[in-house]
Design a protein around this motif. Structure first.
Motif, PDB file in Angstrom:
ATOM      1  N   THR A   1      -9.164 -27.672  -0.247  1.00  0.00           N
ATOM      2  CA  THR A   1      -8.444 -26.654   0.513  1.00  0.00           C
ATOM      3  C   THR A   1      -9.424 -25.513   0.810  1.00  0.00           C
ATOM      4  OG1 THR A   1      -6.398 -25.357   0.612  1.00  0.00           O
ATOM      5  CG2 THR A   1      -7.577 -25.401  -1.491  1.00  0.00           C
ATOM      6  N   GLY A   2      -8.906 -24.388   1.349  1.00  0.00           N
ATOM      7  CA  GLY A   2      -9.770 -23.275   1.704  1.00  0.00           C
ATOM      8  C   GLY A   2     -10.648 -23.576   2.891  1.00  0.00           C
ATOM      9  N   LEU A   3     -10.058 -24.250   3.912  1.00  0.00           N
ATOM     10  CA  LEU A   3     -10.826 -24.745   5.053  1.00  0.00           C
ATOM     11  C   LEU A   3     -10.743 -23.816   6.251  1.00  0.00           C
ATOM     12  CD1 LEU A   3      -9.602 -28.304   4.374  1.00  0.00           C
ATOM     13  CD2 LEU A   3     -12.030 -27.812   4.705  1.00  0.00           C
ATOM     14  N   ASN A   4     -11.859 -23.685   6.942  1.00  0.00           N
ATOM     15  CA  ASN A   4     -11.932 -22.913   8.176  1.00  0.00           C
ATOM     16  C   ASN A   4     -11.014 -23.549   9.217  1.00  0.00           C
ATOM     17  OD1 ASN A   4     -12.827 -22.046  10.825  1.00  0.00           O
ATOM     18  ND2 ASN A   4     -14.704 -21.302   9.883  1.00  0.00           N
ATOM     19  N   ASP A   5     -10.050 -22.782   9.740  1.00  0.00           N
ATOM     20  CA  ASP A   5      -9.043 -23.379  10.618  1.00  0.00           C
ATOM     21  C   ASP A   5      -9.493 -23.500  12.074  1.00  0.00           C
ATOM     22  OD1 ASP A   5      -8.899 -20.759  11.448  1.00  0.00           O
ATOM     23  OD2 ASP A   5      -6.819 -20.435  10.825  1.00  0.00           O
TER      24      ASP A   5
ATOM     25  N   THR B   1      -1.881 -32.644   4.213  1.00  0.00           N
ATOM     26  CA  THR B   1      -0.697 -31.806   4.034  1.00  0.00           C
ATOM     27  C   THR B   1      -0.984 -30.424   4.615  1.00  0.00           C
ATOM     28  OG1 THR B   1      -0.107 -32.973   1.991  1.00  0.00           O
ATOM     29  CG2 THR B   1       0.933 -30.834   2.371  1.00  0.00           C
ATOM     30  N   ASP B   2      -0.141 -29.987   5.539  1.00  0.00           N
ATOM     31  CA  ASP B   2      -0.290 -28.660   6.141  1.00  0.00           C
ATOM     32  C   ASP B   2       1.086 -28.225   6.648  1.00  0.00           C
ATOM     33  OD1 ASP B   2      -0.777 -26.389   7.640  1.00  0.00           O
ATOM     34  OD2 ASP B   2      -2.558 -27.173   8.621  1.00  0.00           O
TER      35      ASP B   2
ATOM     36  N   HIS C   1      -5.162 -27.941  12.387  1.00  0.00           N
ATOM     37  CA  HIS C   1      -4.765 -27.550  11.031  1.00  0.00           C
ATOM     38  C   HIS C   1      -4.819 -26.041  10.916  1.00  0.00           C
ATOM     39  CE1 HIS C   1      -8.676 -26.341   9.209  1.00  0.00           C
ATOM     40  NE2 HIS C   1      -9.201 -27.226  10.034  1.00  0.00           N
ATOM     41  N   SER C   2      -4.123 -25.531   9.927  1.00  0.00           N
ATOM     42  CA  SER C   2      -4.110 -24.097   9.629  1.00  0.00           C
ATOM     43  C   SER C   2      -4.930 -23.846   8.376  1.00  0.00           C
ATOM     44  CB  SER C   2      -2.673 -23.615   9.419  1.00  0.00           C
ATOM     45  OG  SER C   2      -2.193 -24.060   8.148  1.00  0.00           O
ATOM     46  N   ASP C   3      -4.935 -22.601   7.913  1.00  0.00           N
ATOM     47  CA  ASP C   3      -5.644 -22.290   6.674  1.00  0.00           C
ATOM     48  C   ASP C   3      -4.878 -22.758   5.445  1.00  0.00           C
ATOM     49  OD1 ASP C   3      -3.577 -20.452   6.636  1.00  0.00           O
ATOM     50  OD2 ASP C   3      -4.877 -18.681   6.567  1.00  0.00           O
ATOM     51  N   GLN C   4      -3.709 -23.366   5.656  1.00  0.00           N
ATOM     52  CA  GLN C   4      -2.922 -23.918   4.547  1.00  0.00           C
ATOM     53  C   GLN C   4      -3.176 -25.407   4.333  1.00  0.00           C
ATOM     54  OE1 GLN C   4      -0.979 -21.739   2.627  1.00  0.00           O
ATOM     55  NE2 GLN C   4      -2.209 -20.376   3.926  1.00  0.00           N
ATOM     56  N   LEU C   5      -4.109 -25.966   5.070  1.00  0.00           N
ATOM     57  CA  LEU C   5      -4.400 -27.392   4.958  1.00  0.00           C
ATOM     58  C   LEU C   5      -4.858 -27.758   3.545  1.00  0.00           C
ATOM     59  CD1 LEU C   5      -4.959 -30.214   6.237  1.00  0.00           C
ATOM     60  CD2 LEU C   5      -7.250 -29.359   6.790  1.00  0.00           C
ATOM     61  N   VAL C   6      -4.302 -28.851   3.041  1.00  0.00           N
ATOM     62  CA  VAL C   6      -4.751 -29.462   1.790  1.00  0.00           C
ATOM     63  C   VAL C   6      -5.018 -30.942   2.074  1.00  0.00           C
ATOM     64  CG1 VAL C   6      -4.204 -30.038  -0.603  1.00  0.00           C
ATOM     65  CG2 VAL C   6      -3.420 -27.863   0.364  1.00  0.00           C
ATOM     66  N   VAL C   7      -6.190 -31.406   1.736  1.00  0.00           N
ATOM     67  CA  VAL C   7      -6.559 -32.810   1.937  1.00  0.00           C
ATOM     68  C   VAL C   7      -6.764 -33.457   0.577  1.00  0.00           C
ATOM     69  CG1 VAL C   7      -8.192 -34.423   2.977  1.00  0.00           C
ATOM     70  CG2 VAL C   7      -7.674 -32.250   4.128  1.00  0.00           C
ATOM     71  N   GLU C   8      -6.121 -34.603   0.393  1.00  0.00           N
ATOM     72  CA  GLU C   8      -6.283 -35.360  -0.848  1.00  0.00           C
ATOM     73  C   GLU C   8      -6.970 -36.681  -0.539  1.00  0.00           C
ATOM     74  OE1 GLU C   8      -3.095 -35.683  -4.036  1.00  0.00           O
ATOM     75  OE2 GLU C   8      -3.161 -37.759  -3.308  1.00  0.00           O
ATOM     76  N   GLU C   9      -8.107 -36.893  -1.168  1.00  0.00           N
ATOM     77  CA  GLU C   9      -8.829 -38.166  -1.050  1.00  0.00           C
ATOM     78  C   GLU C   9      -8.672 -38.944  -2.357  1.00  0.00           C
ATOM     79  OE1 GLU C   9     -13.042 -37.218   0.631  1.00  0.00           O
ATOM     80  OE2 GLU C   9     -12.215 -35.430  -0.353  1.00  0.00           O
ATOM     81  N   THR C  10      -8.416 -40.219  -2.241  1.00  0.00           N
ATOM     82  CA  THR C  10      -8.374 -41.091  -3.408  1.00  0.00           C
ATOM     83  C   THR C  10      -9.465 -42.146  -3.254  1.00  0.00           C
ATOM     84  OG1 THR C  10      -5.996 -40.772  -3.695  1.00  0.00           O
ATOM     85  CG2 THR C  10      -6.992 -42.683  -4.774  1.00  0.00           C
TER      86      THR C  10
ATOM     87  N   ASP D   1     -20.826 -26.456  16.563  1.00  0.00           N
ATOM     88  CA  ASP D   1     -20.180 -25.905  15.380  1.00  0.00           C
ATOM     89  C   ASP D   1     -20.150 -26.998  14.317  1.00  0.00           C
ATOM     90  OD1 ASP D   1     -19.698 -23.402  16.332  1.00  0.00           O
ATOM     91  OD2 ASP D   1     -17.515 -23.542  16.304  1.00  0.00           O
ATOM     92  N   PRO D   2     -20.182 -26.655  13.038  1.00  0.00           N
ATOM     93  CA  PRO D   2     -20.103 -27.697  12.009  1.00  0.00           C
ATOM     94  C   PRO D   2     -18.878 -28.586  12.208  1.00  0.00           C
ATOM     95  CG  PRO D   2     -20.711 -25.603  11.025  1.00  0.00           C
ATOM     96  CD  PRO D   2     -20.360 -25.309  12.454  1.00  0.00           C
ATOM     97  N   ILE D   3     -19.055 -29.867  11.991  1.00  0.00           N
ATOM     98  CA  ILE D   3     -17.955 -30.809  12.187  1.00  0.00           C
ATOM     99  C   ILE D   3     -16.807 -30.521  11.222  1.00  0.00           C
ATOM    100  CG2 ILE D   3     -18.926 -32.553  10.625  1.00  0.00           C
ATOM    101  CD1 ILE D   3     -17.910 -34.674  12.625  1.00  0.00           C
ATOM    102  N   GLY D   4     -17.119 -30.026  10.031  1.00  0.00           N
ATOM    103  CA  GLY D   4     -16.093 -29.633   9.074  1.00  0.00           C
ATOM    104  C   GLY D   4     -15.429 -30.801   8.376  1.00  0.00           C
ATOM    105  N   PHE D   5     -14.532 -30.446   7.471  1.00  0.00           N
ATOM    106  CA  PHE D   5     -13.766 -31.414   6.687  1.00  0.00           C
ATOM    107  C   PHE D   5     -12.294 -31.239   7.031  1.00  0.00           C
ATOM    108  CE2 PHE D   5     -11.429 -32.821   2.945  1.00  0.00           C
ATOM    109  CZ  PHE D   5     -12.017 -34.035   2.718  1.00  0.00           C
ATOM    110  N   PRO D   6     -11.540 -32.340   7.216  1.00  0.00           N
ATOM    111  CA  PRO D   6     -11.865 -33.732   6.910  1.00  0.00           C
ATOM    112  C   PRO D   6     -12.488 -34.526   8.052  1.00  0.00           C
ATOM    113  CG  PRO D   6      -9.553 -33.599   7.471  1.00  0.00           C
ATOM    114  CD  PRO D   6     -10.084 -32.177   7.536  1.00  0.00           C
ATOM    115  N   ARG D   7     -12.817 -33.873   9.163  1.00  0.00           N
ATOM    116  CA  ARG D   7     -13.356 -34.636  10.289  1.00  0.00           C
ATOM    117  C   ARG D   7     -14.626 -35.389   9.914  1.00  0.00           C
ATOM    118  NH1 ARG D   7     -14.281 -32.180  16.419  1.00  0.00           N
ATOM    119  NH2 ARG D   7     -14.842 -34.160  17.427  1.00  0.00           N
ATOM    120  N   ILE D   8     -15.395 -34.896   8.962  1.00  0.00           N
ATOM    121  CA  ILE D   8     -16.606 -35.576   8.543  1.00  0.00           C
ATOM    122  C   ILE D   8     -16.319 -36.995   8.057  1.00  0.00           C
ATOM    123  CG2 ILE D   8     -16.503 -34.670   6.177  1.00  0.00           C
ATOM    124  CD1 ILE D   8     -19.743 -35.138   8.153  1.00  0.00           C
ATOM    125  N   ILE D   9     -15.092 -37.239   7.540  1.00  0.00           N
ATOM    126  CA  ILE D   9     -14.740 -38.596   7.101  1.00  0.00           C
ATOM    127  C   ILE D   9     -13.743 -39.277   8.033  1.00  0.00           C
ATOM    128  CG2 ILE D   9     -15.233 -38.152   4.668  1.00  0.00           C
ATOM    129  CD1 ILE D   9     -12.217 -37.870   4.196  1.00  0.00           C
TER     130      ILE D   9
END
Length: 317
Positions: free
Chosen positions: A221-225, A261-262, A236-245, A149-157
């Motif tokens: 956001t809008g990530l496959n849970d 944030t979830d 994580h749930s479908d409410q996950l928000v990831v902030e990268e700086t 399955d695709p590794i997805g985000f944020p696991r890719i980083i």
């Protein structure tokens, strides 16, 4: 890099209990990055052209160092510009994170700090992994990445963060990753997130904003849970928000900070990475290929059936 895995099947089966880890050693077997890719002791495939895997080479087998490591002095950070070829420094394998991201690894002390909600804790306990506090026998591992399955985000980083080429256009920042040979699009044209999000994505929807001349803040956001946050099964749930700086420190260095944030899975935001350093490689650096191929992963999984699980070992650096 060669990807002829079948030819190595007998050798791989014989080496199944060796302490080498796919997470650490790019090579033919890394086309299947599931069980071995989690950093679990597993089979080691021959290195391409017999190269020493402790020597950093690019996709054309040319020895590489970050520009700063070559003795060049960085100039000032350019304005609104992250473009270039980047890797963790000082060691190019510093982003492997087999046992969890650098600032929140999976050990008893850090797991006790994780701000799980009751549902988050329950979901985490249901994830059987190849490394970390939830390490399980090979037959019980339920990592979705095991089946490619695709590794997805944020696991890719947050797992196997290796080379990434950043390309900028007028309206976008494009992240081209070595890991799974995939890309992300970060929109910088001022658009808002789609509302509602009717089509969750493996890598989500990302918008970026320059908060100062050298710092880009990206919200996703809008990530496959069905994906995991990291290699040790954080949910994580479908409410996950990831902030990268992304803060461009100077010409040759970027510091990356990641906030998760979830509210469904966590009582408060947490930081898997804080000021993680990425260094610039030469413009002619060729990113190596790491692809999770279903056929090769299936063969690898078949070879592991019936194998006795080795004791977990600390990944090499």
């Amino acid at each position: 890099m060669p990807r002829r895995f079948v030819a190595s099947a007998i050798a791989i089966a014989a080496l199944t209990l060796s302490p080498a880890t796919h997470a650490q050693t790019p090579g033919p077997a890394q086309a299947g990055q599931g069980r071995g890719g989690q950093g679990r002791p597993a089979a080691a495939a021959p290195a391409p052209n017999g190269q020493n895997q402790n020597i950093h080479v690019d996709g054309w087998d040319r020895k590489q160092e970050s520009l700063e490591a070559t003795g060049k002095k960085p100039g000032p950070a350019p304005v609104h510009d992250l473009s270039g070829n980047w890797e963790p420094v000082p060691r190019y394998r510093d982003g492997v994170f087999a046992s969890g991201p650098r600032d929140m690894p999976s050990d008893p002390a850090h797991e006790a700090m994780m701000p799980y909600t009751p549902l988050g804790k329950q979901t985490m306990q249901s994830h059987k992994t190849g490394y970390g506090t939830n390490i399980a026998p090979i037959a019980e591992i339920n990592d979705p990445f095991d089946t490619c399955d695709p590794i997805g985000f944020p696991r890719i980083i947050l797992f196997n963060l290796r080379a990434v080429q950043i390309v900028q256009t007028k309206n976008q920042v494009l992240m081209l990753y070595q890991n799974t040979r995939t890309f992300r699009t970060i929109w910088t044209d001022g658009r808002e997130m789609p509302k509602p999000i009717t089509e969750p994505r493996w890598f989500g929807y990302s918008v970026g904003k320059w908060v100062d001349p050298t710092t880009l803040v990206v919200t996703t956001t809008g990530l496959n849970d069905s994906t995991w946050i990291d290699n040790v099964g954080r949910p994580h749930s479908d409410q996950l928000v990831v902030e990268e700086t992304y803060h461009r420190v100077d010409e040759f260095n970027i510091d990356l900070t990641v906030k998760v944030t979830d509210p469904v899975m966590y009582t408060q935001p947490w930081y898997p990475l804080k000021n993680f350093r990425l260094g610039m490689n030469a413009p002619d650096f060729d990113i190596r290929e790491m692809i999770c191929a279903v056929s090769q992963q299936a063969l690898f999984n078949e070879l592991l059936k019936g194998a006795t699980d080795p004791a977990p070992e600390k990944p090499e650096k």
